[in-house]
Scaffold this motif. Structure first.
Motif, short mmCIF file in Angstrom:
data_model
loop_
_atom_site.label_atom_id
_atom_site.label_comp_id
_atom_site.label_asym_id
_atom_site.label_seq_id
_atom_site.Cartn_x
_atom_site.Cartn_y
_atom_site.Cartn_z
N LEU A 189 14.30 1.92 4.22
CA LEU A 189 13.60 0.79 4.07
C LEU A 189 13.40 0.35 5.54
O LEU A 189 14.15 0.16 6.36
N VAL A 190 12.26 -0.06 5.85
CA VAL A 190 11.59 -0.47 7.08
C VAL A 190 10.92 -1.99 6.78
O VAL A 190 10.08 -2.10 6.09
N ILE A 191 11.34 -2.96 7.56
CA ILE A 191 10.92 -4.24 7.49
C ILE A 191 10.08 -4.60 8.81
O ILE A 191 10.42 -4.21 9.67
N THR A 192 8.75 -4.54 8.31
CA THR A 192 8.01 -4.71 9.57
C THR A 192 8.00 -6.33 10.25
O THR A 192 8.43 -7.33 9.57
N GLU A 193 7.92 -6.27 11.50
CA GLU A 193 8.31 -7.44 12.32
C GLU A 193 6.96 -8.30 12.72
O GLU A 193 7.03 -9.36 13.19
N HIS A 194 5.79 -7.63 12.83
CA HIS A 194 4.55 -8.29 13.37
C HIS A 194 3.47 -7.50 12.80
O HIS A 194 3.40 -6.58 12.36
N GLN A 195 2.25 -8.16 13.16
CA GLN A 195 1.04 -7.49 12.82
C GLN A 195 0.83 -6.12 13.67
O GLN A 195 1.18 -6.06 14.93
N ASN A 196 0.34 -5.23 12.86
CA ASN A 196 0.29 -3.83 13.40
C ASN A 196 1.48 -3.01 13.85
O ASN A 196 1.50 -1.96 14.47
N HIS A 197 2.58 -3.74 13.25
CA HIS A 197 4.01 -3.00 13.47
C HIS A 197 3.67 -1.56 12.85
O HIS A 197 4.28 -0.57 13.19
N ALA A 198 3.58 -1.49 11.45
CA ALA A 198 3.35 -0.60 10.61
C ALA A 198 2.30 0.44 11.26
O ALA A 198 2.74 1.64 11.38
N ARG A 199 1.22 0.21 11.69
CA ARG A 199 0.42 0.92 12.47
C ARG A 199 1.05 1.63 13.62
O ARG A 199 0.84 2.89 13.61
N GLU A 200 1.70 0.91 14.28
CA GLU A 200 2.58 1.51 15.52
C GLU A 200 3.48 2.65 15.13
O GLU A 200 3.67 3.74 15.59
N LEU A 201 4.38 2.27 13.74
CA LEU A 201 5.35 3.14 13.51
C LEU A 201 4.95 4.41 13.12
O LEU A 201 5.48 5.60 13.45
N PRO A 392 -15.09 -13.78 -5.46
CA PRO A 392 -14.37 -14.50 -4.71
C PRO A 392 -13.05 -14.11 -4.42
O PRO A 392 -12.43 -14.43 -3.18
N ASN A 393 -12.48 -13.54 -5.42
CA ASN A 393 -10.98 -13.25 -5.07
C ASN A 393 -10.58 -12.07 -4.48
O ASN A 393 -10.78 -10.84 -4.87
N LEU A 394 -10.25 -12.45 -3.17
CA LEU A 394 -10.01 -10.97 -2.29
C LEU A 394 -8.73 -10.56 -2.48
O LEU A 394 -7.74 -11.27 -2.57
N CYS A 395 -8.76 -9.11 -2.73
CA CYS A 395 -7.55 -8.55 -2.97
C CYS A 395 -6.52 -8.26 -1.97
O CYS A 395 -5.58 -7.59 -2.08
N ASN A 396 -6.56 -8.86 -0.99
CA ASN A 396 -5.85 -8.47 0.38
C ASN A 396 -4.77 -9.49 0.55
O ASN A 396 -5.14 -10.60 0.54
N SER A 397 -3.91 -8.71 1.30
CA SER A 397 -2.98 -9.64 1.87
C SER A 397 -2.60 -9.10 3.19
O SER A 397 -2.53 -8.06 3.40
N THR A 398 -2.66 -10.07 4.18
CA THR A 398 -2.86 -9.79 5.64
C THR A 398 -1.30 -9.76 6.25
O THR A 398 -0.70 -10.17 5.55
N ASN A 399 -1.28 -9.25 7.43
CA ASN A 399 0.00 -9.12 7.72
C ASN A 399 0.24 -10.17 9.09
O ASN A 399 0.41 -9.72 10.18
#
Length: 557
Positions: A189-201, A392-399
């Motif tokens: 389990l990896v808990i992301t800390e900030h935006q683009n953390h997962a991308r960097e990992l 209008p209901n956008l599917c996404n959840s931002t980081n």
């Protein structure tokens, strides 16, 4: 006494029984209650042994089984061993006519001899046989080619604790963690800390350690993961890593789409999470289209869900302030934006799918989706007569906010690769340069006043927005919708409400157009606005896109 499939019992032969295993075991709570248990390639059949006629028989389909384990009991003086099989069959919802997967476990005590080790070996034999048979009986959709995640698989699960209502971690521990244990799936389990953390990992990770990458969040975290994989020098190999999604955000569009593709009854909220967790445990993998998107700054992104401009993008970004209320944020954002409806000027061009029939401009291609039960939603109480598209209901959840500790340090394989325009990335052969005119084979839209433009490549834009009833994850298509100026606020609202049941394409709307395309270009003329990719805001300006069929791999059912 336990026997194997060659059991000479004449009653089994008369019934045409051709099994894998047959045995008699006692109840875990009452040793005097005994059961005959039969395992075939497709089912586990349990029948209580009783002197009375008409014995009740229960049959569990191995398609619904996620795993089985053998173990010793807590009492060291107990010579018996145990095995427990875990099933998630469809059952009636409480006080509802709908069906949903619900957990059922079947546990048996093995005490054939007085040797604890011999009993444990027999329990393990049954657990192993049930696990093997359940893998072979994973639910498959006709016409879809599947592979399987390697067993036993090693999974990295990335959790954004701030997605949706900030409950992703609690949802994981409360609903998914136990399923993974039952399925004998080891995970980190990896808990992301900030935006683009997962991308960097994932850009730096040694992917040889992992058989799958699973996202427990909204769609924004998967967007990061995909682009992190495509940033790598070994992107061709990296993007073949199976990807899984567990809904933990506000919109959960891909999770809703995967559930829909599995041909399961409609599900929302925790029922949707249970469905996606079940599919993760079964481990079937199919293809996933990705769309290459070029921005004016020459940045290139890879998208799995949508490209939006106008109303849809505005609602998605402006509703961020309501994130604490969960999926209702999109309804609130829709009502606010409808109160001051905007019109955007721009140019739109696209490369239509050749096989698609051409319709006169100004008309809509209609599609009649199958009927679907009405689901609980704030919008569902409103009756819709008009039914066109995009919602209008956008599917996404931002980081946007991550403030947690990472539970695991990912070892690096190679240094960070160049992300923009790197050599070796898939070639966008259909796209000219953004400074070049589109080819003659493209269609150029004459109207320049838009309420919204939405390019989507999955069936759902949110849990409760069935945007493209006929879409598949690997259909090789971009489903393009646009709504032109002149539509009234009530008509636009009715479009979105109709989308809850996938009914918006069944009726004509003079302001709605739907096209199946392979590539597109959008050039905003209005100086200010928002463009989103998979729900993430990107730079505003000219943008173009091309689909790459089956570029990635998706865990689904």
């Amino acid at each position: 006494m336990e026997t194997d499939a060659s059991d000479p019992d004449p009653s089994h032969q008369r019934n045409g029984f051709v099994g894998v295993l047959y045995g008699e075991f006692s109840d875990t709570l009452n040793d005097r209650v005994r059961y005959s248990v039969s395992l075939t390639e497709s089912a586990l059949t349990i029948q209580r042994i009783s002197a009375s006629p008409g014995r009740t028989k229960v049959v569990f389909n191995l398609t619904d089984c996620v795993g089985c384990r053998a173990y010793r009991g807590p009492d060291s003086a107990d010579v018996g061993a145990y095995f427990t099989a875990y099933f998630y069959p469809f059952k009636r919802r409480w006080m509802s006519a709908g069906l949903t997967r619900q957990r059922v476990e079947q546990c048996f005590r093995v005490a054939l001899v007085q040797d604890p080790l011999a009993n444990l070996l027999e329990a393990e034999r049954w657990a192993h046989a049930i696990r093997d048979a359940s893998v072979l009986q994973a639910p498959r959709r006709d016409g879809v080619l599947y592979t399987e995640v390697r067993r036993p698989c090693r999974v990295m699960i990335l959790v954004n604790p701030h997605s949706g209502r900030r409950q992703a971690l609690q949802l994981f521990t409360g609903h998914v963690q136990g399923m993974l244990t039952e399925a004998s799936i080891p995970y980190t389990l990896v808990i992301t800390e900030h935006q683009n953390h997962a991308r960097e990992l994932v850009r730096k990770a040694d992917l040889s350690q992992w058989d799958a990458l699973v996202i427990m969040s909204g769609d924004g975290l998967l967007f990061e993961v995909i682009n992190g994989l495509m940033d790598r020098e070994d992107w061709q190999e990296a993007i073949q890593t199976p990807l899984g999604i567990l809904p933990g955000g506000s919109g959960n569009a891909l999770a809703a789409s995967i559930h829909h593709y599995s041909q399961s009854p409609p599900a929302w909220n925790e029922e949707l999470l249970l469905s996606c967790g079940f599919m993760l445990c079964k481990g079937l993998v199919s293809s996933l289209d990705l769309v290459s998107i070029h921005l004016a700054s020459r940045q290139r992104l890879f998208s799995f869900l949508s490209l939006a401009w106008g109303f849809v993008a505005d609602v998605d970004i402006e509703s961020e302030k309501y994130r604490h209320v969960g999926a209702i944020r999109f309804l609130m954002g829709t009502l606010v934006r409808l109160a001051s409806l905007r019109v955007y000027q721009g140019r739109l061009a696209f490369l239509p799918v050749k096989e698609a029939p051409r319709f006169p401009k100004g008309t809509i291609k209609t599609h009649h989706p199958p009927s679907t039960p009405q689901h609980p939603s704030l919008c569902s109480s409103l009756r819709c007569r008009l039914a066109p598209s995009t919602s209008p209901n956008l599917c996404n959840s931002t980081n946007s906010n991550h403030n947690t500790i990472t539970n695991h340090t990912i070892p690096t394989k190679r240094p960070e690769a160049q992300s923009d325009g790197k050599i070796g990335a898939p070639l966008d052969s259909l796209l000219p340069g953004l400074d070049q005119p589109v080819p003659d084979s493209w269609t150029v839209v004459k109207e320049e006043d838009f309420v919204l433009v939405l390019a989507i490549y999955q069936s759902h834009l949110a849990e409760d927005l069935w945007t493209v009833p006929g879409a598949m994850a690997d259909d090789g298509l971009i489903h393009l919708f646009y709504v032109t100026a002149g539509i009234s606020r009530p008509a636009l609202l009715r479009l979105f409400l109709a989308m809850e049941k996938g009914a918006h394409l069944a009726c004509g709307c003079p302001h709605l157009v739907y096209e199946k395309v392979k590539a597109l270009r959008l050039e905003p003329i209005t100086p200010h606005g928002m463009i989103t990719v998979d729900g993430e805001m990107v730079e505003y300006g000219p943008v173009q896109a091309q689909v790459h069929p089956g570029l990635a791999r998706l865990i689904c059912g």
